[in-house]
Design a protein around this motif. Structure first.
Motif, mmCIF file in Angstrom:
data_model
loop_
_atom_site.group_PDB
_atom_site.id
_atom_site.type_symbol
_atom_site.label_atom_id
_atom_site.label_comp_id
_atom_site.label_asym_id
_atom_site.label_seq_id
_atom_site.Cartn_x
_atom_site.Cartn_y
_atom_site.Cartn_z
ATOM 1 N N GLY A 18 -8.292 -0.751 8.826
ATOM 2 C CA GLY A 18 -8.469 -2.353 8.993
ATOM 3 C C GLY A 18 -8.704 -2.936 7.471
ATOM 4 N N ALA A 19 -8.535 -2.250 6.423
ATOM 5 C CA ALA A 19 -8.833 -2.705 5.111
ATOM 6 C C ALA A 19 -8.367 -3.908 4.874
ATOM 7 C CB ALA A 19 -8.726 -1.381 3.948
ATOM 8 N N SER A 20 -8.841 -4.767 4.148
ATOM 9 C CA SER A 20 -8.315 -5.975 3.917
ATOM 10 C C SER A 20 -7.029 -5.746 2.826
ATOM 11 C CB SER A 20 -9.214 -7.092 3.282
ATOM 12 O OG SER A 20 -9.781 -6.610 2.051
ATOM 13 N N TRP A 21 -7.048 -5.025 1.775
ATOM 14 C CA TRP A 21 -5.957 -4.779 0.894
ATOM 15 C C TRP A 21 -4.738 -4.140 1.361
ATOM 16 C CZ3 TRP A 21 -4.489 0.141 0.462
ATOM 17 C CH2 TRP A 21 -5.570 1.190 1.051
ATOM 18 N N ALA A 22 -4.980 -3.569 2.592
ATOM 19 C CA ALA A 22 -3.780 -2.328 3.171
ATOM 20 C C ALA A 22 -2.614 -2.966 3.465
ATOM 21 C CB ALA A 22 -4.187 -1.610 4.240
ATOM 22 N N LYS A 23 -2.553 -4.147 4.400
ATOM 23 C CA LYS A 23 -1.550 -4.803 4.683
ATOM 24 C C LYS A 23 -0.574 -5.182 3.534
ATOM 25 C CE LYS A 23 -2.848 -6.365 9.118
ATOM 26 N NZ LYS A 23 -3.291 -7.664 9.971
#
Length: 143
Positions: free
Chosen positions: A89-94
């Motif tokens: 659920g990392a913010s940068w990942a999507k």
């Protein structure tokens, strides 16, 4: 409630996020993790032995296999790390996942003469990953 959902079961959670999109995001993370690891193996095979893959026909986009090996190795590591980030659920990942999945689609298109069936499968997985990451609008972890 849509006709596809079970009686008494909404197809959206309390925040209005589609459960299909959230599940698709989790699956996209798993696909990226697995496809990245396979890309690492593909890269190692290309680097270690320059005659593992044979090109089918003549192709405009020619690199030697060692170069392709390094491309697949580096891209595979980045894709796997991003897939793990999506699962956490990392913010940068999507956003990174969309960019890397798009780059992987292009790389697999260019890799078509070496492994045509696997390249087409990887392209299809990349298209699904891009769709899943673009349709999930939630900011909460998927796992």
């Amino acid at each position: 409630m849509s006709s596809a959902s079970a009686p008494g079961k909404p197809d959206r959670d309390t925040e209005g996020t589609s459960m299909w999109a959230t599940g698709g995001t989790m699956f996209a993370g798993v696909l990226m993790l697995v496809n990245g690891i396979l890309g690492v193996f593909e890269g190692i095979a290309g680097i270690a032995k320059d005659d593992v893959y044979e090109r089918i026909g003549d192709y405009v986009y020619k690199f030697n296999l060692t170069t392709w090996g390094w491309i697949h190795l580096i891209l595979g590591i980045l894709v796997a790390v991003t897939g793990a980030g999506i699962l956490r659920g990392a913010s940068w990942a999507k956003a990174t996942g969309v960019a890397l999945a798009s780059l992987a689609i292009v790389a697999q298109f260019l890799w078509l003469p070496y492994t045509p069936v696997w390249a087409l499968i990887s392209i299809a997985m990349g298209i699904f990953v891009v769709w899943a990451l673009c349709t999930d609008r939630s900011d909460r972890p998927v796992a």
